[in-house]
Design an enzyme around this catalytic site. Structure first.
Site: not given
Length: 295
Positions: A133-134, A130
């Site tokens: 997300c990261d 992701c």
């Protein structure tokens, strides 16, 4: 005793919950991870009617708030077993046991892995599924994205705004994603496209250091794997008919082989898996569940 329990809080599951609540049924929605499903990983949604542009996170939050305003109850638990006792379904989670007259399965899909040594070990230590997300963790670093579909293309574009260099690696000579993303990528200077290559080895002991491809090696600190999804249906295989790929067998009625169990969204057999079709499934599945309950 519940009238309807919905397993999964993606767009299909929450749509089902909204419709079921408006029908004044006693319902519960069970989710093992986070509401919104896979769409939370998308930095930009532009193909949902009535919404010009929205992030996956914002869309997920809007869905959740709409359900909560209707007083839909959520249980953030993991379903581990379903049993049938006459016309009643018994759902066992890691925390509780529930009884319900009908079930709507809306568990969606999960990320497909490379199935390579070191992959699981380095998740969160250089390997991610992701970018939304990261991605910010890899500011000014070199990373790679594996895949050729829309998700991989979107992630490469997103990462290019944070990272020093983004390698976009596709195992064939043609991308599966939309031309608009392909053309956008070609204009971004810090994205290097590598075609006809596959990862053969992931290197690193405590964190990711490099990857080996068929013909060369690349030193990177982040690897984002976007090679598709697999249906999240493993726990249902002993009670519901599932095809060879793991999808729950159903037509457009969203019925399964079990009279009081229905399925909605990406985890069922279908030709098109999009937000709009998942939402439609959620409404259809509830309609069929209501027919069953009313009869």
């Amino acid at each position: 005793m519940y009238d309807i329990i919905i397993i999964g809080a993606g767009i299909a599951g929450i749509t089902s919950a909204i419709y079921a609540s408006r029908a004044n049924k006693k319902i519960l929605i069970i989710e093992s991870l986070v509401y919104g499903g896979q769409i939370v990983n998308s930095p930009k949604v532009e193909n949902y009617p009535g919404i010009k542009e929205i992030s996956g996170v914002d869309l997920s939050n809007a869905l959740y708030e709409q359900a909560k305003n209707l007083e839909v109850p959520f249980a953030f638990e993991k379903v581990i077993q379903i049993k049938k006792e006459d016309k009643i379904n018994i759902i066992k989670t890691n925390n509780n046991t529930y009884q319900t007259k009908t079930i709507i399965i809306a568990t969606g899909t999960i990320n497909r892995k490379l199935q390579m040594e070191n992959e699981d070990k380095l998740i969160g230590k250089g390997i991610s599924y992701c970018a939304t997300c990261d991605g910010a963790l890899y500011k000014n670093k070199d990373v790679a994205v594996i895949g050729g579909g829309n998700t991989a293309l979107e992630e490469a574009i997103f990462l290019s705004t944070y990272c020093n260099k983004v390698y976009l690696i596709n195992r064939t000579n043609k991308f599966k994603g939309e031309n608009k993303y392909i053309e956008q990528i070609k204009k971004i200077n810090n994205i290097e496209i590598i075609m006809n290559e596959s990862v053969t080895k992931i290197n690193g002991e405590n964190s990711l250091e490099s990857i080996d491809l068929i013909n060369k090696s690349i030193n990177i600190e982040g690897l984002f794997i976007a090679i598709g999804q697999i249906p999240n249906t493993e726990i249902f295989k002993d009670i519901i008919n599932i095809d060879e790929y793991g999808y729950i067998i159903s037509d457009e009625s969203c019925k399964t082989n079990i009279q009081n169990i229905f399925v909605a969204g990406d985890c069922r057999t279908k030709n098109l898996r999009q937000l709009i079709t998942a939402s439609a499934d959620g409404a259809i599945a509830v309609n069929e569940a209501l027919k069953y309950l009313n009869n």
